[in-house]
Structure formats: C-alpha cells, structure tokens
Design a protein around this motif. Structure first.
Motif, PDB file in Angstrom:
ATOM      1  N   MET A  38       0.847  -1.198   0.000  1.00  0.00           N
ATOM      2  CA  MET A  38       0.000   0.000   0.000  1.00  0.00           C
ATOM      3  C   MET A  38       0.877   1.241   0.000  1.00  0.00           C
ATOM      4  O   MET A  38       1.756   1.396   0.842  1.00  0.00           O
ATOM      5  CB  MET A  38      -0.903   0.013   1.245  1.00  0.00           C
ATOM      6  N   GLN A  39       0.629   2.122  -0.948  1.00  0.00           N
ATOM      7  CA  GLN A  39       1.391   3.358  -1.026  1.00  0.00           C
ATOM      8  C   GLN A  39       0.848   4.363  -0.011  1.00  0.00           C
ATOM      9  O   GLN A  39      -0.359   4.544   0.123  1.00  0.00           O
ATOM     10  CB  GLN A  39       1.299   3.943  -2.436  1.00  0.00           C
ATOM     11  N   LEU A  40       1.758   5.003   0.724  1.00  0.00           N
ATOM     12  CA  LEU A  40       1.362   5.924   1.782  1.00  0.00           C
ATOM     13  C   LEU A  40       1.232   7.331   1.209  1.00  0.00           C
ATOM     14  O   LEU A  40       2.212   8.067   1.114  1.00  0.00           O
ATOM     15  CB  LEU A  40       2.395   5.883   2.914  1.00  0.00           C
ATOM     16  N   ASN A  41       0.013   7.713   0.849  1.00  0.00           N
ATOM     17  CA  ASN A  41      -0.247   9.027   0.258  1.00  0.00           C
ATOM     18  C   ASN A  41      -0.808   9.986   1.293  1.00  0.00           C
ATOM     19  O   ASN A  41      -1.432   9.553   2.276  1.00  0.00           O
ATOM     20  CB  ASN A  41      -1.249   8.898  -0.896  1.00  0.00           C
ATOM     21  N   PRO A  42      -0.611  11.291   1.091  1.00  0.00           N
ATOM     22  CA  PRO A  42      -1.256  12.261   1.985  1.00  0.00           C
ATOM     23  C   PRO A  42      -2.773  12.104   1.973  1.00  0.00           C
ATOM     24  O   PRO A  42      -3.360  11.716   0.960  1.00  0.00           O
ATOM     25  CB  PRO A  42      -0.828  13.610   1.396  1.00  0.00           C
ATOM     26  N   ILE A  43      -3.402  12.396   3.082  1.00  0.00           N
ATOM     27  CA  ILE A  43      -4.856  12.395   3.147  1.00  0.00           C
ATOM     28  C   ILE A  43      -5.356  13.624   2.400  1.00  0.00           C
ATOM     29  O   ILE A  43      -4.948  14.745   2.703  1.00  0.00           O
ATOM     30  CB  ILE A  43      -5.344  12.414   4.602  1.00  0.00           C
ATOM     31  N   PRO A  44      -6.225  13.452   1.418  1.00  0.00           N
ATOM     32  CA  PRO A  44      -6.700  14.610   0.639  1.00  0.00           C
ATOM     33  C   PRO A  44      -7.591  15.512   1.482  1.00  0.00           C
ATOM     34  O   PRO A  44      -8.092  15.104   2.539  1.00  0.00           O
ATOM     35  CB  PRO A  44      -7.477  13.960  -0.508  1.00  0.00           C
ATOM     36  N   PRO A  45      -7.815  16.748   1.037  1.00  0.00           N
ATOM     37  CA  PRO A  45      -8.738  17.640   1.752  1.00  0.00           C
ATOM     38  C   PRO A  45     -10.075  16.952   1.968  1.00  0.00           C
ATOM     39  O   PRO A  45     -10.627  16.343   1.046  1.00  0.00           O
ATOM     40  CB  PRO A  45      -8.861  18.843   0.816  1.00  0.00           C
ATOM     41  N   GLN A  46     -10.579  17.047   3.187  1.00  0.00           N
ATOM     42  CA  GLN A  46     -11.780  16.311   3.550  1.00  0.00           C
ATOM     43  C   GLN A  46     -13.035  17.154   3.341  1.00  0.00           C
ATOM     44  O   GLN A  46     -13.248  18.157   4.020  1.00  0.00           O
ATOM     45  CB  GLN A  46     -11.688  15.857   5.007  1.00  0.00           C
ATOM     46  N   THR A  47     -13.844  16.738   2.399  1.00  0.00           N
ATOM     47  CA  THR A  47     -15.128  17.373   2.137  1.00  0.00           C
ATOM     48  C   THR A  47     -16.184  16.281   2.013  1.00  0.00           C
ATOM     49  O   THR A  47     -15.865  15.118   1.771  1.00  0.00           O
ATOM     50  CB  THR A  47     -15.100  18.200   0.845  1.00  0.00           C
ATOM     51  N   GLU A  48     -17.421  16.665   2.207  1.00  0.00           N
ATOM     52  CA  GLU A  48     -18.513  15.720   2.061  1.00  0.00           C
ATOM     53  C   GLU A  48     -19.478  16.197   0.991  1.00  0.00           C
ATOM     54  O   GLU A  48     -19.621  17.399   0.757  1.00  0.00           O
ATOM     55  CB  GLU A  48     -19.272  15.549   3.381  1.00  0.00           C
ATOM     56  N   SER A  49     -20.138  15.237   0.366  1.00  0.00           N
ATOM     57  CA  SER A  49     -21.162  15.580  -0.612  1.00  0.00           C
ATOM     58  C   SER A  49     -22.273  16.364   0.077  1.00  0.00           C
ATOM     59  O   SER A  49     -22.770  15.941   1.128  1.00  0.00           O
ATOM     60  CB  SER A  49     -21.735  14.301  -1.224  1.00  0.00           C
ATOM     61  N   PRO A  50     -22.655  17.519  -0.460  1.00  0.00           N
ATOM     62  CA  PRO A  50     -23.714  18.302   0.189  1.00  0.00           C
ATOM     63  C   PRO A  50     -25.031  17.536   0.209  1.00  0.00           C
ATOM     64  O   PRO A  50     -25.401  16.872  -0.762  1.00  0.00           O
ATOM     65  CB  PRO A  50     -23.803  19.560  -0.682  1.00  0.00           C
ATOM     66  N   HIS A  51     -25.693  17.584   1.346  1.00  0.00           N
ATOM     67  CA  HIS A  51     -27.013  16.977   1.511  1.00  0.00           C
ATOM     68  C   HIS A  51     -27.005  15.456   1.340  1.00  0.00           C
ATOM     69  O   HIS A  51     -27.998  14.868   0.911  1.00  0.00           O
ATOM     70  CB  HIS A  51     -28.025  17.601   0.537  1.00  0.00           C
ATOM     71  N   TRP A  52     -25.879  14.821   1.683  1.00  0.00           N
ATOM     72  CA  TRP A  52     -25.845  13.358   1.583  1.00  0.00           C
ATOM     73  C   TRP A  52     -26.917  12.717   2.446  1.00  0.00           C
ATOM     74  O   TRP A  52     -27.429  11.643   2.123  1.00  0.00           O
ATOM     75  CB  TRP A  52     -24.456  12.828   1.979  1.00  0.00           C
ATOM     76  N   TRP A  53     -27.278  13.377   3.560  1.00  0.00           N
ATOM     77  CA  TRP A  53     -28.256  12.813   4.484  1.00  0.00           C
ATOM     78  C   TRP A  53     -29.674  12.783   3.902  1.00  0.00           C
ATOM     79  O   TRP A  53     -30.559  12.149   4.450  1.00  0.00           O
ATOM     80  CB  TRP A  53     -28.262  13.618   5.786  1.00  0.00           C
ATOM     81  N   GLU A  54     -29.868  13.459   2.770  1.00  0.00           N
ATOM     82  CA  GLU A  54     -31.173  13.457   2.118  1.00  0.00           C
ATOM     83  C   GLU A  54     -31.284  12.354   1.064  1.00  0.00           C
ATOM     84  O   GLU A  54     -32.365  12.161   0.487  1.00  0.00           O
ATOM     85  CB  GLU A  54     -31.431  14.816   1.464  1.00  0.00           C
ATOM     86  N   LEU A  55     -30.190  11.640   0.809  1.00  0.00           N
ATOM     87  CA  LEU A  55     -30.233  10.587  -0.206  1.00  0.00           C
ATOM     88  C   LEU A  55     -31.150   9.450   0.248  1.00  0.00           C
ATOM     89  O   LEU A  55     -31.210   9.113   1.431  1.00  0.00           O
ATOM     90  CB  LEU A  55     -28.831  10.035  -0.455  1.00  0.00           C
ATOM     91  N   PRO A  56     -31.845   8.838  -0.700  1.00  0.00           N
ATOM     92  CA  PRO A  56     -32.670   7.673  -0.359  1.00  0.00           C
ATOM     93  C   PRO A  56     -31.805   6.415  -0.284  1.00  0.00           C
ATOM     94  O   PRO A  56     -30.626   6.433  -0.630  1.00  0.00           O
ATOM     95  CB  PRO A  56     -33.640   7.583  -1.537  1.00  0.00           C
ATOM     96  N   PHE A  57     -32.405   5.341   0.166  1.00  0.00           N
ATOM     97  CA  PHE A  57     -31.717   4.055   0.135  1.00  0.00           C
ATOM     98  C   PHE A  57     -32.682   2.989  -0.366  1.00  0.00           C
ATOM     99  O   PHE A  57     -33.899   3.115  -0.231  1.00  0.00           O
ATOM    100  CB  PHE A  57     -31.181   3.677   1.524  1.00  0.00           C
ATOM    101  N   ILE A  58     -32.124   1.971  -0.969  1.00  0.00           N
ATOM    102  CA  ILE A  58     -32.887   0.775  -1.324  1.00  0.00           C
ATOM    103  C   ILE A  58     -32.242  -0.360  -0.556  1.00  0.00           C
ATOM    104  O   ILE A  58     -31.146  -0.813  -0.898  1.00  0.00           O
ATOM    105  CB  ILE A  58     -32.871   0.508  -2.840  1.00  0.00           C
TER     106      ILE A  58
END
Length: 226
Positions: A1-21
């Motif tokens: 496993m190559q040890l890369n820097p952790i990229p800037p941490q962002t989240e998809s906007p409104h992920w909590w509104e996504l539906p699920f099946i």
C-alpha cells in the motif's frame, strides 16, 4: 500500500437526504483473528443497551477484511464500535452532552448541541433516515502493532472532543508519527471501499447514505439494520 497524503476532507452536500434501497444484507458477528481485535468501547463503559457482541453488514465486513490485507504485515485493526441500535445512540448522545456540559460549563444549550453534534449523530427514530451506525455499515477503529499489541498513536484518543480529531488535521499540522499513522489507516480503509467521516479519523462507512454521497451515487445500500 502506497502511503499518500490524506486529501482535503469534504462531504457531498445533503448526503443525508439521499434515499436508500435496502439490499437485505445480514448483520454478521465479528470474531477476533491475529490481525483483528475487538474492543466494544461502549459496552465496557456500561452505556445503556450497548452489547459486547459486535456486528457489521456482511458487505462492510468483507471490505474491512480487505483493508486488513492492505496494511503492512506488522499491523492489525482494533474495532471499537460497529452496529449501534437507536437506544445506544440516544445513550451515547446523552453521555456526550454531559461530558461537554461538564468540560465547558459556560456553554449555552445551543453551544453544547453544536459541539455534541460535531462528534455524535443526533438520535433519529425515522426509519427512512437512520444514523450511520444504526445501518450496520459504519465502523470505528484504530491500528495496533502485532508484535507488541500496542495501539499506534493517532494524535488524539477515540471520541476525544478536540479539533485534532479531524482526519486530515496532521496534514496541516504535521507531527511524527501521527501524520503517517493516520495516512496508513485512511489509505487502507478508503482503498478497500470505505468513506471517512471528516471530523473523526477513526470513523469509516460502507453502504450508507454518507458512503453513497462520497461515491457520487444517488441511492444508498443500507437502511436501518435494527
């Protein structure tokens, strides 16, 4: 496993509104192996309803096993928390509320709420909007050294209420060995198919709405496993 820097941490906007099946994957009980240790933190703390039995959805467990195989051979994973019923989520919220209230007595209720919400998902009985751990697709974990059993230092304790728990904190404030240790954990888990909660270096998800948002998907795989 190559040890890369952790990229800037962002989240998809409104992920909590996504539906699920709901895909119907069962919860699977975790068992220890030489490279997988179990430490049910909340059961050890006596949190109301917390069980010493640790369970994940089978798809998440498969990917956790994959993450272990990606780690350097000298390392293993300690699982701290997995599937969490609503009652335990409520007990954890209440416990964290008291912790913040005692440590910051000058805080208003609104300030306590914002601080607690930063670290604990607010309990939600709505079956269409389950919190991540309630789906069975979220796992809290850290790394240990096989030869000694010692945990790798990550710069903060699990569940510590401090800004330094942000996953990429040591990319901006480099410090040995915290920077490389977090990169090792993050790299293995994300390569195995998980997404990270940016405020907690120990928290990863598969199949959840946060995971779906992070993968650019419109539908999650897991609803409540309760």
């Amino acid at each position: 496993m190559q040890l890369n820097p952790i990229p800037p941490q962002t989240e998809s906007p409104h992920w909590w509104e996504l539906p699920f099946i709901e895909c119907g994957e069962p919860l699977v009980t975790l068992t220890e192996t030489p490279r997988l240790r179990l430490r049910p933190v909340y059961a050890s703390l006596g949190l109301n309803g917390a069980s010493p039995t640790m369970q994940l959805r089978c798809g998440a467990l498969t990917r956790l096993e994959r993450a272990i195989s990606l780690l350097p051979e000298a390392l293993g994973i300690i699982v701290l928390d997995v599937f969490r019923p609503l009652a335990v989520q409520q007990a954890l919220w209440d416990w964290q509320w008291q912790e913040v209230k005692q440590s910051s007595p000058h805080f208003t209720d609104a300030e306590i709420y914002e601080k607690v919400r930063h670290f604990v998902a607010e309990p939600n009985a709505d079956p269409m909007k389950p919190t991540p751990h309630r789906t069975g697709g979220a796992v809290d974990l850290t790394l240990f050294v096989l030869a000694t059993g010692e945990e790798l230092p990550m710069g903060t304790a699990f569940d510590e209420a401090t800004d330094a728990t942000v996953t990429d904190w040591f990319e901006h404030h480099p410090q040995t060995p915290f920077t490389s240790n977090r990169r090792t954990l993050y790299g293995a888990m994300t390569e195995a198919g998980f997404v990270n909660y940016p405020n907690e270096w120990w928290h990863f998800e598969f199949g959840t709405r946060r995971w779906a948002g992070g993968q650019g998907m419109e539908v999650a795989l897991y609803g409540s496993a309760e």
